[in-house]
Design an enzyme around this catalytic site. Structure first.
Site, PDB file in Angstrom:
ATOM      1  N   LEU A 137       0.805  -1.225   0.000  1.00  0.00           N
ATOM      2  CA  LEU A 137       0.000   0.000   0.000  1.00  0.00           C
ATOM      3  C   LEU A 137       0.843   1.282   0.000  1.00  0.00           C
ATOM      4  O   LEU A 137       1.973   1.291   0.491  1.00  0.00           O
ATOM      5  CB  LEU A 137      -0.896   0.012   1.252  1.00  0.00           C
ATOM      6  N   TRP A 139       1.224   5.639   0.911  1.00  0.00           N
ATOM      7  CA  TRP A 139       1.055   6.438   2.128  1.00  0.00           C
ATOM      8  C   TRP A 139       0.037   7.554   1.985  1.00  0.00           C
ATOM      9  O   TRP A 139      -0.284   8.233   2.938  1.00  0.00           O
ATOM     10  CB  TRP A 139       2.405   7.057   2.546  1.00  0.00           C
ATOM     11  N   LYS A 163       1.211  -5.069   3.609  1.00  0.00           N
ATOM     12  CA  LYS A 163       2.334  -4.179   3.933  1.00  0.00           C
ATOM     13  C   LYS A 163       1.924  -2.732   3.702  1.00  0.00           C
ATOM     14  O   LYS A 163       1.770  -2.276   2.572  1.00  0.00           O
ATOM     15  CB  LYS A 163       3.553  -4.478   3.061  1.00  0.00           C
ATOM     16  N   SER A 217       3.626   3.573  -7.133  1.00  0.00           N
ATOM     17  CA  SER A 217       4.207   4.193  -8.328  1.00  0.00           C
ATOM     18  C   SER A 217       4.296   3.194  -9.484  1.00  0.00           C
ATOM     19  O   SER A 217       4.369   1.977  -9.273  1.00  0.00           O
ATOM     20  CB  SER A 217       5.605   4.720  -7.991  1.00  0.00           C
ATOM     21  N   TYR A 227       8.659  -9.651 -10.073  1.00  0.00           N
ATOM     22  CA  TYR A 227       8.598 -10.606  -8.949  1.00  0.00           C
ATOM     23  C   TYR A 227       7.720 -11.790  -9.333  1.00  0.00           C
ATOM     24  O   TYR A 227       8.048 -12.948  -9.065  1.00  0.00           O
ATOM     25  CB  TYR A 227       8.007  -9.957  -7.688  1.00  0.00           C
ATOM     26  N   GLU A 239      -2.542  -0.597  -9.364  1.00  0.00           N
ATOM     27  CA  GLU A 239      -3.150   0.741  -9.423  1.00  0.00           C
ATOM     28  C   GLU A 239      -2.003   1.731  -9.283  1.00  0.00           C
ATOM     29  O   GLU A 239      -1.405   1.844  -8.206  1.00  0.00           O
ATOM     30  CB  GLU A 239      -4.137   0.942  -8.260  1.00  0.00           C
ATOM     31  N   CYS A 275      -3.396  10.113  -6.711  1.00  0.00           N
ATOM     32  CA  CYS A 275      -3.106   9.526  -8.024  1.00  0.00           C
ATOM     33  C   CYS A 275      -4.002  10.098  -9.115  1.00  0.00           C
ATOM     34  O   CYS A 275      -3.592  10.167 -10.263  1.00  0.00           O
ATOM     35  CB  CYS A 275      -3.235   8.018  -7.971  1.00  0.00           C
ATOM     36  N   LYS A 326      11.457  16.982  -4.290  1.00  0.00           N
ATOM     37  CA  LYS A 326      11.099  16.477  -5.624  1.00  0.00           C
ATOM     38  C   LYS A 326      10.074  17.407  -6.295  1.00  0.00           C
ATOM     39  O   LYS A 326      10.230  17.792  -7.453  1.00  0.00           O
ATOM     40  CB  LYS A 326      10.536  15.060  -5.473  1.00  0.00           C
ATOM     41  N   GLU A 375       4.242  12.855 -13.490  1.00  0.00           N
ATOM     42  CA  GLU A 375       3.439  12.960 -12.267  1.00  0.00           C
ATOM     43  C   GLU A 375       4.248  13.733 -11.222  1.00  0.00           C
ATOM     44  O   GLU A 375       5.408  13.418 -10.976  1.00  0.00           O
ATOM     45  CB  GLU A 375       3.114  11.565 -11.745  1.00  0.00           C
TER      46      GLU A 375
HETATM   47  P1  NAP Z   1       5.743   3.622  -4.038  1.00  0.00           P
HETATM   48  O1  NAP Z   1       7.051   4.191  -3.754  1.00  0.00           O
HETATM   49  O2  NAP Z   1       5.572   2.836  -5.292  1.00  0.00           O
HETATM   50  O3  NAP Z   1       5.368   2.737  -2.769  1.00  0.00           O
HETATM   51  C1  NAP Z   1       4.192   1.985  -2.691  1.00  0.00           C
HETATM   52  C2  NAP Z   1       4.438   0.779  -1.819  1.00  0.00           C
HETATM   53  O4  NAP Z   1       5.390  -0.071  -2.435  1.00  0.00           O
HETATM   54  C3  NAP Z   1       4.988   1.130  -0.440  1.00  0.00           C
HETATM   55  O5  NAP Z   1       4.411   0.266   0.509  1.00  0.00           O
HETATM   56  C4  NAP Z   1       6.464   0.870  -0.605  1.00  0.00           C
HETATM   57  O6  NAP Z   1       7.129   0.571   0.598  1.00  0.00           O
HETATM   58  C5  NAP Z   1       6.459  -0.335  -1.514  1.00  0.00           C
HETATM   59  N1  NAP Z   1       7.709  -0.513  -2.253  1.00  0.00           N
HETATM   60  C6  NAP Z   1       8.655   0.423  -2.529  1.00  0.00           C
HETATM   61  N2  NAP Z   1       9.676  -0.121  -3.207  1.00  0.00           N
HETATM   62  C7  NAP Z   1       9.388  -1.431  -3.361  1.00  0.00           C
HETATM   63  C8  NAP Z   1      10.046  -2.527  -3.979  1.00  0.00           C
HETATM   64  N3  NAP Z   1      11.224  -2.378  -4.595  1.00  0.00           N
HETATM   65  N4  NAP Z   1       9.453  -3.744  -3.957  1.00  0.00           N
HETATM   66  C9  NAP Z   1       8.255  -3.900  -3.352  1.00  0.00           C
HETATM   67  N5  NAP Z   1       7.590  -2.919  -2.729  1.00  0.00           N
HETATM   68  C10 NAP Z   1       8.141  -1.689  -2.746  1.00  0.00           C
HETATM   69  O7  NAP Z   1       4.596   4.708  -4.094  1.00  0.00           O
HETATM   70  P2  NAP Z   1       4.269   5.817  -3.026  1.00  0.00           P
HETATM   71  O8  NAP Z   1       5.305   6.871  -3.160  1.00  0.00           O
HETATM   72  O9  NAP Z   1       4.003   5.223  -1.705  1.00  0.00           O
HETATM   73  O10 NAP Z   1       2.852   6.341  -3.562  1.00  0.00           O
HETATM   74  C11 NAP Z   1       2.757   7.279  -4.560  1.00  0.00           C
HETATM   75  C12 NAP Z   1       2.393   6.635  -5.881  1.00  0.00           C
HETATM   76  O11 NAP Z   1       1.216   5.843  -5.754  1.00  0.00           O
HETATM   77  C13 NAP Z   1       2.051   7.662  -6.926  1.00  0.00           C
HETATM   78  O12 NAP Z   1       2.660   7.331  -8.151  1.00  0.00           O
HETATM   79  C14 NAP Z   1       0.536   7.567  -7.042  1.00  0.00           C
HETATM   80  O13 NAP Z   1       0.020   7.994  -8.260  1.00  0.00           O
HETATM   81  C15 NAP Z   1       0.294   6.151  -6.767  1.00  0.00           C
HETATM   82  N6  NAP Z   1      -1.074   5.925  -6.290  1.00  0.00           N
HETATM   83  C16 NAP Z   1      -1.950   5.300  -7.124  1.00  0.00           C
HETATM   84  C17 NAP Z   1      -3.260   5.084  -6.717  1.00  0.00           C
HETATM   85  C18 NAP Z   1      -4.240   4.386  -7.625  1.00  0.00           C
HETATM   86  O14 NAP Z   1      -5.243   3.906  -7.145  1.00  0.00           O
HETATM   87  N7  NAP Z   1      -3.996   4.301  -8.914  1.00  0.00           N
HETATM   88  C19 NAP Z   1      -3.672   5.480  -5.454  1.00  0.00           C
HETATM   89  C20 NAP Z   1      -2.755   6.119  -4.620  1.00  0.00           C
HETATM   90  C21 NAP Z   1      -1.437   6.318  -5.069  1.00  0.00           C
HETATM   91  P3  NAP Z   1       7.921   1.678   1.477  1.00  0.00           P
HETATM   92  O15 NAP Z   1       7.432   3.012   1.013  1.00  0.00           O
HETATM   93  O16 NAP Z   1       7.534   1.359   2.856  1.00  0.00           O
HETATM   94  O17 NAP Z   1       9.362   1.463   1.227  1.00  0.00           O
END
Ligand code: NAP
Ligand code: MG
Length: 475
Positions: A137, A139, A163, A217, A227, A239, A275, A326, A375
């Protein structure tokens, strides 16, 4: 519960940068424990084989408990994820309650199918829970995103390993306590806080997890596909990000103040860390100047930053210092490319020791600039003029993303033509919207694939489809 190696990480307040709590930092051994617990509970049938009406009753109890604890959960989310108290209390948490009620109510009303056969066969098409579901998930809407994944997955009878993002784990941990209080059996719902590169990867690579639902992301979404390919080909639902256009057609000329107000909601809600944020406003050249001015006024007057705990604060800080750096980096680059900062410039060029960024409106933007394509995930909106409907569609669709869009026109023909032409999972007409819990949500293109959140369609991610073909004899 402690992590296997006793490690912890610290959660910080985005608004004050102060430490809030030390949280067990899970590693691979903890994911292993959680998956084993989930698998045993699933195989035992203690949840998966309950009559749907009993899972429904338990999930309705859980929804009631969330509602009873709505202030505590809101305060935790404000402290940990830096969201505004008013958003948490009035929008996110009621949405979480509604989500659990909706899927609880749905689960004893969704039926399988009987296909057309000749008399010598009976064909049943049934859905079964996939088994152990992982959820990873973001944040920005911590408990809301958890509910979109967990309500349908649990209602369908799965066991889960969840997670939360390291930056926002507290409400998921409190939620786990509520699942036990509601009567969800031990082992069915497991939370493993910790870094994505360790815990998220261990979930993605685990051979005994049957499906993963991921919101985050696009970059990490790609990792989950790797994976899956490198492990057990588990189903992956993604998503991901967006760069959602908001198209304002010339016939809106008499409603521009109301349009500007809604455009600002789309761009600045949750400080743009959304998002579906309407981060690209495409406006007909005949109303460009006036709308731009109104949008700047809205940004300045209605979207001031402030203490997130104050119920009157419309916009809080960004999630952390890295996010601020950023976001402001994107704006600085836009200025170098020729864009003009029409408000919010005070956030630029300061070394301030906080994570707040004021609402920023950018004019003089052309569709090929980085700021119009990437984005940003902050309170930054670019405004771009167009001349014709065809050009508006072309700019709107000229993106790797396709999550959401808004179309503004009172001409029914124009509104429907545009809604059909835009490549996005959700198109709002005359108002920014993600629909409600009954409507499927997800993206085209690099905004994701592999299923939809919300609606009955969410069950597709968390169930397997089985055909049972019965030969019917003559006697
Ligand atoms: P993120 O960096 O992709 O992180 C999302 C989740 O993935 C976190 O729990 C993160 O853990 C985990 N993660 C990070 N690196 C990973 C890896 N190498 N392997 C497995 N898991 C990993 O995204 P974010 O910065 O939290 O959220 C922002 C993004 O989410 C934006 O791009 C936004 O557009 C998108 N979003 C999309 C939606 C939708 O419904 N389409 C909704 C909300 C947000 P940690 O952060 O704990 O390391
Ligand atoms: Mg935090």
């Amino acid at each position: 519960m402690d992590s296997a190696d006793g490690r912890t990480f610290t959660s910080f307040s985005p608004a004050t940068r102060e430490p809030l709590a030390d949280i067990a930092q899970c590693g691979e051994a903890d994911v292993e424990r959680a998956v084993n617990a989930a698998r045993s509970s699933f195989d035992s049938g203690a949840w998966s084989k309950l009559p749907p009406s009993e899972r429904k009753a338990t999930l309705l109890r859980l929804a009631d408990l969330i509602e009873e604890n709505i202030e505590e959960l809101s305060l935790l989310e404000v402290a940990d994820a830096g969201k505004t108290y008013s958003d948490c209390l009035n929008e996110d948490m009621p949405g979480v309650v509604e989500c659990f009620r909706w899927y609880a109510e749905a689960i004893d009303k969704v039926f399988g199918k009987v296909s057309a056969t000749s008399d010598d066969a009976l064909s049943l098409i049934v859905r079964e829970p996939v088994g152990v579901v992982g959820a990873v998930l973001p944040w920005n809407f911590p408990l809301a995103m958890l509910s979109w994944k967990c309500a349908p997955a649990l209602a369908a009878g799965n066991s889960m390993v969840v997670k939360p993002a390291e930056l926002s784990s507290l409400t998921a941990l409190r939620f786990a306590e509520l699942t036990r209080e509601a009567g969800i059996p031990a082992g069915v719902f497991n939370v493993v806080p910790g870094p994505g590169s360790v815990v998220g990867q261990a979930i993605g690579m685990h051979h005994d997890i049957d499906a993963v639902a991921f919101t985050g992301s696009t970059h990490v979404g790609r990792e989950f596909l790797r994976y899956s390919a490198d492990s057990n080909l588990k189903a992956i639902g993604l998503e991901l990000g967006g760069k959602s256009p908001q198209l304002v057609m010339p016939d809106m000329k008499d409603n521009l103040p109301a349009v500007a107000e809604n455009l600002a909601v789309a761009a600045f809600a949750n400080a743009g860390q959304n998002c579906t944020a309407g981060s690209r406003v495409l406006v007909h050249s005949s109303i460009y100047g006036e709308l731009l001015q109104l949008l700047v006024q809205e940004a300045k007057n209605s979207w001031k930053t402030g203490d997130p705990f104050d119920p009157g604060t419309p916009m809080a800080s960004l999630i952390d210092e890295a996010a601020k750096t950023k976001v402001l980096g994107h704006v600085t680059k836009a200025v170098a490319d020729g864009a003009e900062v029409l408000c919010g410039a005070e956030s630029l060029g300061t070394e301030a020791d906080h994570n707040f960024v004021e609402a920023i409106v950018l004019g003089g933007v052309s569709p090929d600039m980085d700021v119009a394509r990437n984005e940003i995930f902050g309170p930054v909106v670019c405004v771009i003029p167009f001349e014709t409907e065809e050009e508006a569609i072309q700019i709107a669709n000229d993106s790797v993303y396709g999550l959401a869009a808004t179309v503004w026109s009172n001409d029914l023909n124009v509104a429907i033509r545009l809604s059909r032409a835009i490549k996005a999972g959700t198109v709002g007409v005359n108002g920014y919207s993600e629909g409600d819990i009954g409507t499927p949500f997800g993206g085209y293109r690099e905004s994701g694939f592999g299923g939809r959140d919300k609606g009955l369609e969410a069950f597709d991610q968390y169930t397997e489809l089985k055909t049972i073909w019965v030969a019917v004899g003559k006697n």
